[in-house]
Design an enzyme around this catalytic site. Structure first.
Site, PDB file in Angstrom:
ATOM      1  N   GLY A 173      36.120  33.829  42.534  1.00  0.00           N
ATOM      2  CA  GLY A 173      36.714  33.548  43.846  1.00  0.00           C
ATOM      3  C   GLY A 173      35.961  34.152  45.021  1.00  0.00           C
ATOM      4  O   GLY A 173      36.423  34.059  46.161  1.00  0.00           O
ATOM      5  N   ASP A 233      39.508  37.656  35.606  1.00  0.00           N
ATOM      6  CA  ASP A 233      39.944  37.194  34.287  1.00  0.00           C
ATOM      7  C   ASP A 233      41.445  37.375  34.078  1.00  0.00           C
ATOM      8  O   ASP A 233      42.011  38.413  34.415  1.00  0.00           O
ATOM      9  CB  ASP A 233      39.215  37.972  33.193  1.00  0.00           C
ATOM     10  CG  ASP A 233      37.769  37.551  33.094  1.00  0.00           C
ATOM     11  OD1 ASP A 233      37.265  36.906  34.039  1.00  0.00           O
ATOM     12  OD2 ASP A 233      37.142  37.858  32.065  1.00  0.00           O
ATOM     13  N   ASP A 254      28.542  31.349  35.103  1.00  0.00           N
ATOM     14  CA  ASP A 254      29.236  32.605  35.398  1.00  0.00           C
ATOM     15  C   ASP A 254      28.308  33.608  36.097  1.00  0.00           C
ATOM     16  O   ASP A 254      27.286  34.007  35.536  1.00  0.00           O
ATOM     17  CB  ASP A 254      29.736  33.166  34.049  1.00  0.00           C
ATOM     18  CG  ASP A 254      30.737  34.277  34.211  1.00  0.00           C
ATOM     19  OD1 ASP A 254      30.934  34.737  35.344  1.00  0.00           O
ATOM     20  OD2 ASP A 254      31.311  34.691  33.191  1.00  0.00           O
TER      21      ASP A 254
END
Ligand code: GAL
Length: 757
Positions: free
Chosen positions: A550, A571, A508
């Protein structure tokens, strides 16, 4: 539609179908008359400020939609209005005045006549100076802005001009006020009495009784409310009354009354629960409507059935683990013929383990037998460079436990994956998200924190059940939750994961912003390549899941940097707005989905979720949940359940165990559905499957049932086709050039079309 109907409608939507009938309360509309300016200056809060040069703006639409493209940061809205004292005179409950300001993306401070009255959805009760840090708060765009002042509050100028100034900060993406209603009114019954359904999910007894417990709550400290609560259930297809009951209500100030209902009805058809509290003192009626969950998928037969993926990718020499997912009356006996050398199957558990040294493709025949029958299925094992030949199916800790995840919760989830039967439908991964990390020690080894005493033991346990385990980190120095990331420790971390037996890594972006504040395309790729290299060196098959929301159209290069899946969005949340805006915007990435490389529109939000220790039942309606699973399956998305598995209710379990729906998600062709038709009210998405059939989703975007028309030509299908309802697993006959299907509000139909042979 006249203004009053519009207003009543707006109120109904704002209160989630709950409305106050009979007594029509006077309101001051704030729908029009707003002035707008980008920038920030606290003097704009002053009633004396001259805003005549400002633009006019519609508060119901984000400012991007009104010509203020890509404005992130500060902007102000101002409006002037008279607040008449007749509002008080006409109201039965006279103590509070409310300002409804829709929702605000992202943060706000609201000033009435120069004084702060609200901030990020919270009323500011006493005179106070504005908090300079208000714009740093996260997730407040979800909050409905309702600021409540006592009628005697000096900040209100009764019967005179009042100036409302709204200071907005947009953290990114769309910004500004949106989502009506915008009005001022005295509070009514619906502001004081609440139906609270959050305590428990609907229960099912056998196949003909649905139960529900809820609470009627008096929020007022002064008023008493009493009367009669009429409860009824209606068929949403035919509109006829199915059941009704009345309850006496007596709510003293701050009291709650518990109601438990049990409805005898067909649990497989959609229906609506209607509540109407007729309050005696005010003469008001508090109405609430909600969908009753309905079970579409028939139970799996007692005869054995082999479910799950038809194809499995593994690299030479990498540890192999696959549990044959099968349903049927226990005990089941498993066997496999033509297993490649190096693999063996446990006949009791159906777990295949070992490793294969030679590249190649092996067609195995799986067999499952019980006391009633036996069944076989072909299973292709492809030994090569590519893993995750079908999207991963599993569970992840984030949407339920957030940072409060622990070894205990992960173990329990793994065990519930088995005991609930999810494992028998192909659900495999048990993934730990953020919150497990401690520090790198002096030798650079990553250490788990005290909540995870022994990672290897945890992973051994998960593997012993035939499941796989995942973990989480960031290429930055810190994760999004503020824990230790992998920056400069990539190789050591990858080695640690492999030594623990990890099968999945979610990586992440988070604090990598500090390393690359304005990332170039190369900078976006670099950290993901680094970790991929490190993972490959370990010799273990680790599904590599990129999470960077993205950026830089990751779907165009995710495969190039070694990703097996990549998040295409920010999210997800358990609301229709979030679900539909994410789900229906996935066409852009469709062509990049392929076996081993999946677009990931984020994890599932069904069941009990909460992103922390306190959970709530998903805010999605049952039909919205059908849309969620239908669309995500068509999108060939990784399906990661985000709920507390210890509280799986029958509806949620049923949603997650339809093998025909899951088979679309797991189809070996790996083709992601494309948007075939998009109108204001409905969408049609379709994908080709390996066997020549076509899976199609019909989606109703409105709040009313809708017959969705399908032109076979739009699906590039000519001639006669068979039609199968995948949720109900039943054949519906033949279609030729056109058909229509009733689709529930915000709901979906999922069908399979097969050409006549
Ligand atoms: C977010 C990510 C979430 C979750 C969270 C953990 O950036 O999108 O899915 O992983 O971080 O802190």
């Amino acid at each position: 539609m006249n203004k009053l109907t519009l207003l009543t409608l707006a109120l109904m939507i704002f209160a989630g179908f709950s409305c106050n009938r009979k007594v029509e309360t006077e309101t001051v509309s704030l729908e029009t008359g707003w002035k707008f300016k980008t920038g920030d200056d606290l003097s704009w809060a002053s009633p004396e400020f001259n805003d005549s040069q400002w633009d006019t703006i519609n508060p119901d639409k984000h400012w991007e939609e009104q010509g203020y493209n890509l404005v992130d940061g500060f902007a102000w809205y101002r409006i002037k209005m008279i607040i008449p004292s007749s509002l008080i005179n006409q109201a039965f409950i006279k103590d509070s005045l409310q300002f409804l300001l829709g929702r605000i993306d992202d943060c706000d401070q609201v000033f009435l006549n120069g004084e702060l009255i609200g901030e990020n959805g919270r009323t500011i009760y006493n005179k106070t100076s504005p908090n300079p840090e208000f714009f740093k708060e996260r997730s407040c765009w979800r909050e409905k802005r309702r600021y409540l002042l006592a009628s005697g509050d000096q900040r209100i100028h009764w019967d005179k001009e009042n100036v409302l100034a709204v200071r907005v900060f947009d953290q990114g993406g769309a910004g500004g006020m949106f989502s009506s209603p915008f009005l001022i009114s005295m509070t009514g019954l619906q502001d004081h009495v609440l139906y609270d359904f959050s305590g428990s999910a609907f229960t099912f007894e056998g196949d003909s009784v649905i139960g529900k417990k809820f609470v009627l709550q008096n929020l007022s400290g002064n008023e008493e409310f009493k009367g009669k609560l009429d409860i009824s259930a209606y068929s949403s297809e035919k509109g006829n009354l199915l059941w009704s009951e009345s309850w006496p209500v007596n709510l003293q100030p701050k009291m709650k009354q518990e109601i438990a209902i049990s409805i005898k009805m067909d649990i497989t058809r959609p229906s609506i629960l209607k509540l109407a509290f007729h309050e005696t003192n005010t003469g008001d009626v508090l109405v609430k409507e909600m969908e009753i969950p309905y079970i579409q998928t028939p139970p799996a037969p007692s005869e054995p059935r082999i479910n799950g993926a038809k194809v499995f990718g593994v690299r030479p020499h990498a540890p192999f683990l696959f549990k044959v997912p099968a349903t049927g009356k226990p005990p089941l006996k498993y066997s496999a013929s033509n297993l490649p050398q190096g693999l063996s199957i446990n006949n009791e558990t159906g777990i295949i383990t070992g490793s294969i040294s030679k590249k190649g493709e092996y067609t195995v025949k799986l067999k499952v037998v019980n006391s009633l029958a036996s069944t076989e299925k072909e299973f292709r094992i492809v030994v090569g460079d590519l893993i995750s030949l079908t999207p991963p199916l599993g569970w992840n800790s984030w949407n339920c436990w957030g940072l409060s995840v622990s070894d205990k919760k992960v173990r329990e989830s793994a065990s519930q994956m088995k005991s609930s039967g999810l494992i028998d439908h192909g659900w495999t991964y048990v993934n730990i998200d953020d919150g497990w990390e401690d520090k790198h020690d002096k030798d650079g080894n990553i250490l788990p924190n005290a909540k995870f005493p022994n990672m290897k033991a945890l992973s051994d346990y998960v593997h012993s059940l035939g499941l796989k385990i995942g973990i989480y980190s960031s290429p930055g120095p810190k994760t999004c939750g503020g824990y230790e990331g992998s920056y400069t420790f990539e190789e050591k971390d990858a080695r640690a994961y492999a030594s623990w037996g990890i099968d999945y890594l979610k990586y992440d972006w988070c604090s990598y912003w500090n390393i690359a504040p304005n990332p170039t395309p190369d900078q976006l790729k670099f950290p993901y390549r680094e970790m991929h290299r490190a993972l490959r060196k370990t010799g273990r098959d680790i599904h590599y899941s990129l999470c960077q929301y993205g950026m830089g159209e990751v779907w165009t290069w995710g495969a190039e940097v070694g990703g097996n899946s990549w998040r295409t969005t920010g999210d997800i949340e358990d609301t229709w707005e979030s679900l539909s805006s994410i789900g229906f915007s996935q066409n852009k990435s469709a062509l990049y989905s392929a076996p081993g490389h999946w677009n990931d529109p984020d994890m599932l939000v069904v069941g009990w979720v909460g992103w922390g220790p306190a959970l709530h039942y998903t805010n999605l309606t049952p039909n919205e949940q059908y849309t969620h699973i239908t669309l995500w399956s068509l999108l060939a998305s990784p399906l990661l359940i985000g709920c507390d598995l210890s509280q799986l209710d029958p509806f949620t379990l049923n949603l997650l165990t339809n093998d025909e729906v899951l088979a679309v998600n797991q189809d070996p062709l790996g083709q992601q559905a494309v948007q075939v038709k998009q109108t204001e009210t409905y969408e049609i998405w379709a994908r080709d499957l390996e066997d020549g059939t076509k899976a199609v989703g019909l989606f109703n975007k409105t709040e009313k049932p809708l017959y969705v028309p399908v032109e076979m030509a739009d699906l590039l299908l000519g001639g006669k086709c068979s039609l199968r309802d995948l949720w109900r697993q039943s054949d519906l006959g033949w279609v030729k050039s056109h058909f229509e299907m009733r689709t529930e509000p915000h709901g979906a139909r999922m069908i399979l079309l097969g050409r006549q042979k």
